[in-house]
Design a protein around this motif. Structure first.
Motif, PDB file in Angstrom:
ATOM      1  N   GLU A 109      -2.672  -3.541  44.954  1.00  0.00           N
ATOM      2  CA  GLU A 109      -2.870  -4.373  43.770  1.00  0.00           C
ATOM      3  C   GLU A 109      -3.907  -5.475  43.998  1.00  0.00           C
ATOM      4  O   GLU A 109      -4.458  -6.035  43.049  1.00  0.00           O
ATOM      5  N   ARG A 110      -4.227  -5.782  45.272  1.00  0.00           N
ATOM      6  CA  ARG A 110      -5.254  -6.782  45.579  1.00  0.00           C
ATOM      7  C   ARG A 110      -6.649  -6.187  45.589  1.00  0.00           C
ATOM      8  O   ARG A 110      -7.633  -6.899  45.761  1.00  0.00           O
ATOM      9  N   GLY A 111      -6.729  -4.845  45.452  1.00  0.00           N
ATOM     10  CA  GLY A 111      -8.012  -4.183  45.530  1.00  0.00           C
ATOM     11  C   GLY A 111      -8.464  -3.893  46.946  1.00  0.00           C
ATOM     12  O   GLY A 111      -9.607  -3.510  47.168  1.00  0.00           O
ATOM     13  N   ARG A 112      -7.570  -4.051  47.923  1.00  0.00           N
ATOM     14  CA  ARG A 112      -7.883  -3.728  49.307  1.00  0.00           C
ATOM     15  C   ARG A 112      -7.533  -2.266  49.560  1.00  0.00           C
ATOM     16  O   ARG A 112      -6.517  -1.762  49.086  1.00  0.00           O
ATOM     17  N   ALA A 113      -8.386  -1.581  50.315  1.00  0.00           N
ATOM     18  CA  ALA A 113      -8.273  -0.133  50.468  1.00  0.00           C
ATOM     19  C   ALA A 113      -7.871   0.255  51.884  1.00  0.00           C
ATOM     20  O   ALA A 113      -8.061  -0.497  52.838  1.00  0.00           O
ATOM     21  N   GLY A 114      -7.345   1.455  51.991  1.00  0.00           N
ATOM     22  CA  GLY A 114      -7.025   2.048  53.278  1.00  0.00           C
ATOM     23  C   GLY A 114      -7.081   3.558  53.170  1.00  0.00           C
ATOM     24  O   GLY A 114      -7.018   4.129  52.077  1.00  0.00           O
ATOM     25  N   ALA A 115      -7.212   4.208  54.320  1.00  0.00           N
ATOM     26  CA  ALA A 115      -7.308   5.659  54.358  1.00  0.00           C
ATOM     27  C   ALA A 115      -5.917   6.286  54.332  1.00  0.00           C
ATOM     28  O   ALA A 115      -4.937   5.712  54.815  1.00  0.00           O
ATOM     29  N   VAL A 116      -5.845   7.476  53.773  1.00  0.00           N
ATOM     30  CA  VAL A 116      -4.612   8.261  53.687  1.00  0.00           C
ATOM     31  C   VAL A 116      -4.940   9.693  54.085  1.00  0.00           C
ATOM     32  O   VAL A 116      -6.023  10.201  53.764  1.00  0.00           O
ATOM     33  N   VAL A 117      -4.023  10.355  54.785  1.00  0.00           N
ATOM     34  CA  VAL A 117      -4.149  11.796  55.005  1.00  0.00           C
ATOM     35  C   VAL A 117      -2.887  12.464  54.496  1.00  0.00           C
ATOM     36  O   VAL A 117      -1.792  11.902  54.571  1.00  0.00           O
ATOM     37  N   GLY A 118      -3.049  13.654  53.941  1.00  0.00           N
ATOM     38  CA  GLY A 118      -1.911  14.385  53.410  1.00  0.00           C
ATOM     39  C   GLY A 118      -2.225  15.864  53.361  1.00  0.00           C
ATOM     40  O   GLY A 118      -3.340  16.305  53.668  1.00  0.00           O
ATOM     41  N   LEU A 148     -14.210   3.034  56.885  1.00  0.00           N
ATOM     42  CA  LEU A 148     -12.941   3.724  56.622  1.00  0.00           C
ATOM     43  C   LEU A 148     -12.711   4.912  57.557  1.00  0.00           C
ATOM     44  O   LEU A 148     -11.570   5.314  57.777  1.00  0.00           O
ATOM     45  N   GLY A 149     -13.803   5.473  58.098  1.00  0.00           N
ATOM     46  CA  GLY A 149     -13.640   6.626  58.989  1.00  0.00           C
ATOM     47  C   GLY A 149     -13.136   7.833  58.229  1.00  0.00           C
ATOM     48  O   GLY A 149     -13.721   8.281  57.255  1.00  0.00           O
ATOM     49  N   PHE A 164      -9.642   6.777  62.127  1.00  0.00           N
ATOM     50  CA  PHE A 164      -9.504   5.672  61.179  1.00  0.00           C
ATOM     51  C   PHE A 164     -10.443   4.546  61.600  1.00  0.00           C
ATOM     52  O   PHE A 164     -10.399   4.086  62.747  1.00  0.00           O
ATOM     53  N   GLY A 165     -11.298   4.093  60.682  1.00  0.00           N
ATOM     54  CA  GLY A 165     -12.212   2.999  60.975  1.00  0.00           C
ATOM     55  C   GLY A 165     -11.504   1.659  61.035  1.00  0.00           C
ATOM     56  O   GLY A 165     -10.313   1.531  60.692  1.00  0.00           O
ATOM     57  N   ASP A 166     -12.263   0.625  61.454  1.00  0.00           N
ATOM     58  CA  ASP A 166     -11.677  -0.705  61.638  1.00  0.00           C
ATOM     59  C   ASP A 166     -11.598  -1.519  60.347  1.00  0.00           C
ATOM     60  O   ASP A 166     -11.197  -2.678  60.358  1.00  0.00           O
ATOM     61  N   ASN A 167     -11.998  -0.890  59.201  1.00  0.00           N
ATOM     62  CA  ASN A 167     -11.944  -1.560  57.896  1.00  0.00           C
ATOM     63  C   ASN A 167     -12.812  -2.813  57.835  1.00  0.00           C
ATOM     64  O   ASN A 167     -12.550  -3.718  57.039  1.00  0.00           O
ATOM     65  N   PHE A 168     -13.819  -2.889  58.700  1.00  0.00           N
ATOM     66  CA  PHE A 168     -14.702  -4.052  58.811  1.00  0.00           C
ATOM     67  C   PHE A 168     -13.927  -5.293  59.277  1.00  0.00           C
ATOM     68  O   PHE A 168     -14.304  -6.432  58.988  1.00  0.00           O
ATOM     69  N   GLN A 169     -12.832  -5.061  60.001  1.00  0.00           N
ATOM     70  CA  GLN A 169     -12.039  -6.122  60.625  1.00  0.00           C
ATOM     71  C   GLN A 169     -11.989  -5.783  62.117  1.00  0.00           C
ATOM     72  O   GLN A 169     -11.049  -5.144  62.595  1.00  0.00           O
ATOM     73  N   ALA A 170     -13.021  -6.178  62.860  1.00  0.00           N
ATOM     74  CA  ALA A 170     -13.249  -5.675  64.214  1.00  0.00           C
ATOM     75  C   ALA A 170     -12.054  -5.856  65.139  1.00  0.00           C
ATOM     76  O   ALA A 170     -11.749  -4.986  65.962  1.00  0.00           O
ATOM     77  N   GLU A 171     -11.344  -6.986  65.018  1.00  0.00           N
ATOM     78  CA  GLU A 171     -10.254  -7.274  65.945  1.00  0.00           C
ATOM     79  C   GLU A 171      -9.124  -6.259  65.855  1.00  0.00           C
ATOM     80  O   GLU A 171      -8.355  -6.082  66.805  1.00  0.00           O
ATOM     81  N   PRO A 216     -15.792   5.674  62.692  1.00  0.00           N
ATOM     82  CA  PRO A 216     -16.009   7.062  63.124  1.00  0.00           C
ATOM     83  C   PRO A 216     -16.280   7.977  61.938  1.00  0.00           C
ATOM     84  O   PRO A 216     -15.488   8.070  61.010  1.00  0.00           O
ATOM     85  N   GLN A 217     -17.413   8.664  61.989  1.00  0.00           N
ATOM     86  CA  GLN A 217     -17.854   9.494  60.874  1.00  0.00           C
ATOM     87  C   GLN A 217     -17.953  10.974  61.213  1.00  0.00           C
ATOM     88  O   GLN A 217     -18.278  11.786  60.345  1.00  0.00           O
ATOM     89  N   GLY A 218     -17.669  11.332  62.451  1.00  0.00           N
ATOM     90  CA  GLY A 218     -17.679  12.736  62.830  1.00  0.00           C
ATOM     91  C   GLY A 218     -16.690  12.988  63.949  1.00  0.00           C
ATOM     92  O   GLY A 218     -16.500  12.140  64.822  1.00  0.00           O
ATOM     93  N   ILE A 219     -16.048  14.161  63.908  1.00  0.00           N
ATOM     94  CA  ILE A 219     -15.164  14.571  64.995  1.00  0.00           C
ATOM     95  C   ILE A 219     -15.207  16.090  65.073  1.00  0.00           C
ATOM     96  O   ILE A 219     -15.256  16.769  64.045  1.00  0.00           O
ATOM     97  N   ALA A 220     -15.240  16.619  66.297  1.00  0.00           N
ATOM     98  CA  ALA A 220     -15.316  18.071  66.473  1.00  0.00           C
ATOM     99  C   ALA A 220     -14.775  18.433  67.848  1.00  0.00           C
ATOM    100  O   ALA A 220     -14.898  17.663  68.808  1.00  0.00           O
TER     101      ALA A 220
END
Length: 371
Positions: A109-118, A148-149, A164-171, A216-220
């Protein structure tokens, strides 16, 4: 002459960053008009492929039949900036189960995003994804639409690896209580493997396989060593290729070959190396902005033996790397003259490379060597 299904013979001579190459390619446009396509997965028995469009559509493409209407039953996605419908992979037992895994983004509801897998079950006629169920969510949601990765790949044992990326929150990449900036490893049913490195560590997420990744944008899967490889965006410079190993720390933000966007040292960085962290197998001083990656393991084009191909968004090219054990060398940059962002590359069952261009009029390309 129509560009659709047009085959052109390209002779590329490239001199960039000390790399010199000449590779004669055949490039066939199989499909155009895709809306920022993000990933492709090949269906068995010559049924064509599934293609994701970042705006939220899953499509079926088949030779002679072209592009389908959107597959029904796909989850709603948050399609802003780098977010949307992202990766698609088939379960190892797809011929029996017809299970399809998707990664995508959702917002709170705050407009903050995260990745989901299903995962859901694809109908026999490839028109409906039935019973789709989210399996893992990045929590808390931290992203404004960046880093977002969300690439996925199965290994030979049927384990699912998720970036999963760091969401631009490096820590967050060094915080074992968070899934951000991590590589995840799950069983094929979505449960946590008992031998994951942090499963018994207090205050750590048991899903984590490795930590310290940025975007991370690629994995193989390396077909010769059976190890999973990953690539990721650095900040300003420092894009990397990493060999993913159990419990290892890939450094972000403690160690990076890049610098802050405004110049100078990244906040929290100890330099290009830091104790307890792994060095990349390969890195770039100037960021190509890496995307999907594929190992080449086909007899179709022997000249491409022991190669990796990685898409580049900023550089608008297909990067050709050669591999000797853990040693990686850049050989050439292909397709540059097209001037299109490359989002994904996969080796097809026929030994050709299949490439997606990340444009509002995105294309599916079939790429081979002139024989």
């Amino acid at each position: 002459m129509s560009r659709l299904l047009q085959t052109c013979l390209l002779s590329i001579s490239l001199f960039t960053a000390g790399v010199a190459a000449a590779e004669k390619l055949t490039v066939t446009e199989l499909q155009k008009g895709l809306d920022h396509p993000w990933a492709v997965a090949f269906l068995p028995d010559n049924q064509g492929m599934l293609i994701t469009e970042r705006s939220g559509q899953l499509r079926h493409w088949q030779p002679g039949k072209g592009l389908s209407k959107p597959v029904r039953g796909v989850p709603d996605v948050w399609a802003e900036r780098q977010g949307g419908l992202l990766d698609v992979v088939l379960a190892p037992d797809f011929p029996q189960s017809r299970r399809v895994w998707l990664s995508y983004t959702e917002a709170d509801e705050r407009g903050r995003a995260g990745a989901v897998v299903g995962v859901g079950t694809l109908s026999e006629d490839n028109t409906q994804l039935n019973g789709f169920k989210p399996v893992l969510r990045q929590m808390p949601k931290l992203s404004g639409g960046a880093n977002l990765g969300s690439r996925m790949a199965f290994d030979r044992d049927g384990m699912l690896y998720i970036t999963f990326g760091d969401n631009f929150q490096a820590e967050t990449a060094q915080d074992l209580s968070s899934l951000a900036g991590k590589v995840i490893r799950l069983n094929a049913d979505g449960s946590i493997p008992a031998d994951n490195p942090y499963i018994d560590k207090p205050d750590a997420r048991g899903e984590i396989w490795a930590l310290g990744v940025r975007n991370p944008q690629g994995i193989a899967l390396n077909p010769w060593t059976q190890e999973m490889w990953e690539n990721e965006h650095g900040p300003r410079g420092g894009d990397e290729v990493n060999i993913l190993r159990k419990g290892k720390n890939y450094g972000w933000p403690l160690a990076t070959w890049g610098e802050a966007y405004g110049g100078g040292k990244v906040v929290g960085s100890e330099g290009s190396k830091a104790p307890g962290t792994e060095q990349p197998a390969f890195w770039w001083k100037v960021s190509p902005a890496l995307s999907g990656m594929a190992f080449y393991n086909s007899a179709r084009f022997p000249q491409w033996k022991n190669s990796i191909f990685i898409g580049a968004l900023k550089d608008k090219s297909l990067i050709h790397l050669t591999v000797n054990g853990d040693r990686v060398t850049e050989k050439s940059r292909l397709l540059r003259e097209r001037g299109e962002r490359i989002r994904d590359v996969r080796m097809g069952p026929d030994g050709y490379l299949y490439v997606l261009t990340d444009e509002s009029d995105g294309k599916l390309l079939k790429v081979g060597l002139a024989e």
